[in-house]
Enzyme design. Sequence first.
Site, PDB file in Angstrom:
ATOM      1  N   ASP A  21       0.845  -1.157  -0.096  1.00  0.00           N
ATOM      2  CA  ASP A  21      -0.197  -0.002   0.188  1.00  0.00           C
ATOM      3  C   ASP A  21       0.858   1.423  -0.269  1.00  0.00           C
ATOM      4  O   ASP A  21       1.541   1.451   0.910  1.00  0.00           O
ATOM      5  CB  ASP A  21      -0.807   0.104   1.095  1.00  0.00           C
ATOM      6  CG  ASP A  21      -1.720   1.175   1.382  1.00  0.00           C
ATOM      7  OD1 ASP A  21      -1.932   2.015   0.415  1.00  0.00           O
ATOM      8  OD2 ASP A  21      -2.834   1.080   2.151  1.00  0.00           O
ATOM      9  N   ASP A 116      -2.643   2.699  -6.264  1.00  0.00           N
ATOM     10  CA  ASP A 116      -1.647   2.650  -4.962  1.00  0.00           C
ATOM     11  C   ASP A 116      -1.511   1.415  -4.105  1.00  0.00           C
ATOM     12  O   ASP A 116      -1.272   1.227  -3.241  1.00  0.00           O
ATOM     13  CB  ASP A 116      -1.967   4.011  -4.372  1.00  0.00           C
ATOM     14  CG  ASP A 116      -3.272   3.846  -3.640  1.00  0.00           C
ATOM     15  OD1 ASP A 116      -3.966   3.082  -3.785  1.00  0.00           O
ATOM     16  OD2 ASP A 116      -3.628   5.095  -2.823  1.00  0.00           O
ATOM     17  N   GLU A 117      -2.135   0.187  -4.713  1.00  0.00           N
ATOM     18  CA  GLU A 117      -2.289  -0.921  -4.024  1.00  0.00           C
ATOM     19  C   GLU A 117      -2.345  -2.000  -4.901  1.00  0.00           C
ATOM     20  O   GLU A 117      -2.813  -2.047  -5.601  1.00  0.00           O
ATOM     21  CB  GLU A 117      -3.809  -0.857  -3.008  1.00  0.00           C
ATOM     22  CG  GLU A 117      -3.731  -1.587  -1.869  1.00  0.00           C
ATOM     23  CD  GLU A 117      -5.167  -1.441  -1.247  1.00  0.00           C
ATOM     24  OE1 GLU A 117      -5.020  -1.630   0.124  1.00  0.00           O
ATOM     25  OE2 GLU A 117      -6.165  -0.908  -1.723  1.00  0.00           O
TER      26      GLU A 117
END
Length: 429
Positions: A21, A116-117
């Site tokens: 993350d 973003d993950e």
Amino acid sequence: MSDSENILLPPWEGPAILLVDLDAFFASVEQLDHPAWRGKPVIVGGDADARGVVSTCSYEARAFGVRSAMASALARQLCPEAIWTRGHFHRYREVSAAIMAILRDETPHVQQVSIDEAFMDVSPTAVNTEHPVAIARRIQDRVAALGVTCSIGVGVSKSVAKIASDRDKPRGLTVVYPGTEQAFLAPLPVRTMSGVGAAAEKVLKAHGIRTLGDMAAADAALLKRVFGKNGAMMRERALGADRSPVVVDDEVKSVSNEVTFAEDLTDRESIEAALATIAAKVGRRLRRKGLTGRTIAIKVRYDDRSVHSVQRQLATPTDDDLAFTPVLYAMIDDLWEPGMKIRLLGVAVTHFETEENSQESLFDASLFDESKAEEAAPLIEDDTKRRRLIENLDALRDRFGDDTVRFGFELRNQGNTTGSSSKNVEDYK
């Protein structure tokens, strides 16, 4: 990591899943690109005077109570000295792509779930004997070398890794070793688990179920009433026993765009103008990706924040927004009538011609009603002329930017947007 440090790690047997993350990603990229902003509160989001929302914010801003999805007006009250930016999404996509390349360099088993993950399967095998924690530490170092940081959760399942990744930020590394899942999960509030929304939490608490340990021991009939067919799965998650795989899937499921308006749309002309503008962006994305879709959908959020959607099947797959925009006009009758106020509009195209099986839209399928709109004529009926116009428009926009050529209807809602953005993964593939 040295060999001696690796030896000191407890042995890992069985599945090993990482959830990577990126920390305050949009804001971190802004601080990377603007050295003077480092160490200062930075907010990426829409206009506080136009009902915008916070996309993300730096940890310095979070110290003032600012959070993602918060109304920009409230964020400005909490942190009046913050540096604001609407964001540079091409730059975020660029940095995200570089980081995802790092992850795929470590293992081919990567499932990106947003810009973003991403989940990674780094389970030890006869061939891959490296310790999962050693891999996680190396990933953190490689990402940090790009100028941003990430927090990583390590566990035997995706749900455990996800929860672990949120426990220590920024640049945290939380490891839940095999056999310790229940001890880790049991004391956590039920809302910690993905899939437990506010309504489910309320019902569970009414029955004395407040922690994941309580949920793991709950009556099966109650869990079925709360979660339907997913009741058994949610118990497995609460026990840390679910084994949903990391799915490597590079196919785009849908192409969509949605806009939140600074002032509610209240008349049909404004709604149709907004639909046409949004549809044009979706059509352009489809053509860039070489996709044609058979299903179109409209999503509406009203002034009371309730959401409803409709979808319909087209006769043939298309990437031609000038052809399907009149169909959207007809579909809006299922969602709006005079007197209603619309806060958000979205358009999605899915069920692509290359897909063997039906794919779900980005919009929540449970909200869909099948539209009964009649077939509508394209804005330009001559197929050849229409296609030539689209090709010429795309060429001009490729060269000079998306706002180079605009139709008259696009000017109707000019300036009436909040500037907020989402993180749907399909926009970054």
